[in-house]
Design an enzyme around this catalytic site. Structure first.
Site, short mmCIF file in Angstrom:
data_model
loop_
_atom_site.label_atom_id
_atom_site.label_comp_id
_atom_site.label_asym_id
_atom_site.label_seq_id
_atom_site.Cartn_x
_atom_site.Cartn_y
_atom_site.Cartn_z
N GLU A 40 12.27 50.91 98.87
CA GLU A 40 11.82 49.53 99.15
C GLU A 40 10.62 49.54 100.08
O GLU A 40 9.64 48.82 99.86
CB GLU A 40 12.94 48.73 99.84
CG GLU A 40 14.10 48.41 98.96
CD GLU A 40 15.26 47.89 99.79
OE1 GLU A 40 15.36 46.68 99.91
OE2 GLU A 40 16.04 48.70 100.33
N GLY A 89 27.17 45.00 98.06
CA GLY A 89 28.31 45.06 97.15
C GLY A 89 28.74 43.64 96.79
O GLY A 89 28.65 42.73 97.63
N MET A 103 25.87 46.39 105.23
CA MET A 103 26.18 47.12 106.46
C MET A 103 25.20 46.81 107.59
O MET A 103 25.23 47.48 108.62
CB MET A 103 26.20 48.64 106.17
CG MET A 103 27.27 49.04 105.16
SD MET A 103 27.33 50.81 104.82
CE MET A 103 27.85 51.48 106.40
N GLU A 104 24.33 45.82 107.39
CA GLU A 104 23.28 45.56 108.41
C GLU A 104 23.06 44.08 108.73
O GLU A 104 22.77 43.73 109.88
CB GLU A 104 21.92 46.12 107.95
CG GLU A 104 21.86 47.62 107.75
CD GLU A 104 22.43 48.07 106.42
OE1 GLU A 104 22.45 47.26 105.47
OE2 GLU A 104 22.88 49.22 106.32
N ASP A 164 26.77 47.25 93.33
CA ASP A 164 28.12 47.71 92.97
C ASP A 164 29.13 46.61 93.28
O ASP A 164 28.76 45.59 93.86
CB ASP A 164 28.48 48.98 93.78
CG ASP A 164 28.39 48.72 95.27
OD1 ASP A 164 27.35 49.04 95.87
OD2 ASP A 164 29.35 48.17 95.85
N1 ADE Z 1 25.73 47.97 100.21
C1 ADE Z 1 25.75 48.16 98.87
N2 ADE Z 1 26.99 48.30 98.41
C2 ADE Z 1 27.81 48.22 99.49
C3 ADE Z 1 29.20 48.31 99.66
N3 ADE Z 1 30.00 48.52 98.63
N4 ADE Z 1 29.70 48.19 100.91
C4 ADE Z 1 28.87 47.97 101.96
N5 ADE Z 1 27.54 47.89 101.85
C5 ADE Z 1 27.01 48.01 100.62
#
Ligand code: ADE
Length: 219
Positions: A4, A70, A164-165, A188
């Protein structure tokens, strides 16, 4: 992600690089506007450090977070776009001393609202190019690959996606009173298939994200 940053950096004019706390910051002009680009790295602490440098060292007046996520809400699938209405930190838990799960003490809130105008501008930038929803994104220091945890995020927080951020960046911006927005592309389903799907879909989803950011800057 690196892909990115590379995709956006090649479009930057007059970019100069400053490394602070091991993070390269690219300072230049993007689609005619001054901009600073950085890859914060994975997880809440890395994201908070990067966002705070953006605020304290560079004095940015808004922050856009982009990346993959996700899927959490039913009906959202790979390559869909989620624009943050707000963030929650699903891994913050002081319920043993009487707080609701997700309650961030000191700031005293569960949900960190994204700026409505930025969210609307991000939506416009996506246009009709992808299926887009605006919703709550749940952040935690955990790659979620378990449908029981995904169900808990849906039921407890009404989350649409997880990352996660974003929640850490949202907290830094809230404390600094800086408007922020986030656009995330689904890589995902945060279930038992996530660890297999992520490597396959993340690069494509990340490319979609950088294209959106460039479109956003052009607008
Ligand atoms: N970023 C992309 N997929 C994720 C997931 N399954 N859990 C946490 N952060 C993500």
């Amino acid at each position: 992600m690196d892909v990115e940053v590379e995709a956006i950096k090649t479009e930057m004019e007059n970019a100069e690089t400053k490394i602070i706390s091991d993070i390269p910051f690219y300072i230049g002009t993007l689609r005619g506007k001054s901009a600073i680009l950085a890859r914060c790295g994975i997880g809440k602490v890395n994201a908070a450090v990067c966002a705070q440098i953006m605020v304290s060292v560079f004095g940015v007046d808004e922050i856009i977070n982009t990346g993959v996520a996700g899927a959490v809400a039913h009906g959202i699938k790979q390559n869909d776009i989620v624009i943050a209405e707000s963030f929650v930190q699903h891994d913050v838990d002081t319920s043993a001393i009487g707080d609701p799960v997700g309650f961030v003490s000191t700031v005293n809130k569960i949900y960190f609202e994204a700026d409505k105008d930025i969210a609307a501008r991000l939506k416009k930038a996506v246009g009709g190019k992808a299926h887009v929803i605006t919703g709550i994104i749940a952040t935690g220091d955990q790659f979620v690959a378990d449908k029981a945890i995904t169900a808990a995020m849906r039921e407890r927080f009404n989350a649409s996606a997880c990352d996660m951020e974003g929640g850490a960046i949202a907290q830094v911006c809230t404390l600094a009173k800086i408007p922020f927005g986030a656009v995330r592309c689904i890589s995902d389903s945060a279930d038992e298939n996530a660890s297999m799907d992520y490597p396959e879909f993340a690069a494509k989803a990340a490319a979609t994200c950088s294209a959106m950011v460039l479109e956003f800057m052009a607008e």
